[in-house]
Write an enzyme that holds these catalytic residues in place. Sequence first.
Site, PDB file in Angstrom:
ATOM      1  N   CYS A  40      44.121  54.129  58.584  1.00 11.43           N
ATOM      2  CA  CYS A  40      43.256  53.706  57.470  1.00 11.43           C
ATOM      3  C   CYS A  40      41.851  53.368  57.965  1.00 11.43           C
ATOM      4  O   CYS A  40      41.614  53.182  59.155  1.00 11.43           O
ATOM      5  CB  CYS A  40      43.824  52.445  56.803  1.00 11.43           C
ATOM      6  SG  CYS A  40      45.505  52.560  56.191  1.00 11.43           S
ATOM      7  N   CYS A 321      15.029  49.901  62.755  1.00  8.13           N
ATOM      8  CA  CYS A 321      15.093  48.557  63.327  1.00  8.13           C
ATOM      9  C   CYS A 321      16.350  48.374  64.176  1.00  8.13           C
ATOM     10  O   CYS A 321      16.427  47.431  64.971  1.00  8.13           O
ATOM     11  CB  CYS A 321      15.022  47.501  62.228  1.00  8.13           C
ATOM     12  SG  CYS A 321      16.241  47.681  60.910  1.00  8.13           S
TER      13      CYS A 321
END
Length: 360
Positions: A40, A321
């Site tokens: 998952c 950034c």
Amino acid sequence: MNLQTTQLPPHAEMVRAMLERDTAYEGVFFTAVRTTGIFCRPGCTARSPKPENVEFFANADDCLSAGYRACLRCKPLDAAAIAPDWVQRLLTSVDADPELRWTDAQLQAQGIEPLKLRRWFKQHFGMTFHAWLRTRRLGMALGGIKQGDSIDSAAFDSGYESLSGFRDAFQKSFHTTPGRAAHSEPLLFTRLTTPLGPMIAMAERRGLVLLEFLDRPALTREIEALQLHHGYAVAPGHNAHLQQIEEQLAAYFAGKLTEFSVPLHMPGTEFFRQVWAELAKIPYGQTTTYGAIAAILGKPGASRAVGLANGHNRLSIVVPCHRVIGADGSLTGYGGGQPRKACLLRLENAKTQMTRQLAF
């Protein structure tokens, strides 16, 4: 043994993220359950397995190679976590008849459970389906007013039976009156899917204004600031800039793009804009520090101020950034979460190293 362990976050942190369904780790690792043979995404809403029954992998291919099957609920092979078929059919119906006010009874008649729909929209759009519909209708009204429609016709065309109700809803949504909106700048937004989780992109006629992960804690404040301090009327929609960033973002994550060319518009203080301009110059696959940027700007003692401006950058990934690290080499903070920062740097480093190898 998992050979990808060196690329993964600490084991205890992955266990915590799995138990808390932390979406900041989307695309950073996958959970594989030995007792079920299923793997998952970390944000899967299925019942969390016991940690001792789980092993972690850096990518879906490793899970498949180890003999695990993809979870039918979170669909980890759909890296972009695309909208399920039942949502896509509903969105198509909304486009076909945008003025229709969907009731719970109408949704159920289409085989859609209203509570399930509410949860999906809250997770992926940050608002309920009905709130999204209202905002969408008001966005169409805003477009009409900008084109010269009267406020009366915009109100009734949007399905409002009274002008007062329309004005109240309009001001609550756009933080301005319909009359003033005629002179404001529309800021259109859409949801984008990425391997690291859903993002929201916002653009006006001059360029892309915002690109953030939907679970960024500061996102609500950023949007409110754009509305209150920069006069934007925010509404769902699409334009050429949003189309361009969607295509370029997909190419970036596929390792096919190292430099974005989508036009940008970045309202802010002069100092913030100076810092953002330096961020945009950091080469793909390289990093720098707050102190280095401060020195370039001729303010060697302004590392903290540079860090503040860095944190106010609204254009994740495009204005990189994530390529700014601490002076000691640590990842430091990142609005989208440090796991995503680490994943972005790994993506760029892998591409850079491959390019160098091919050059030789």
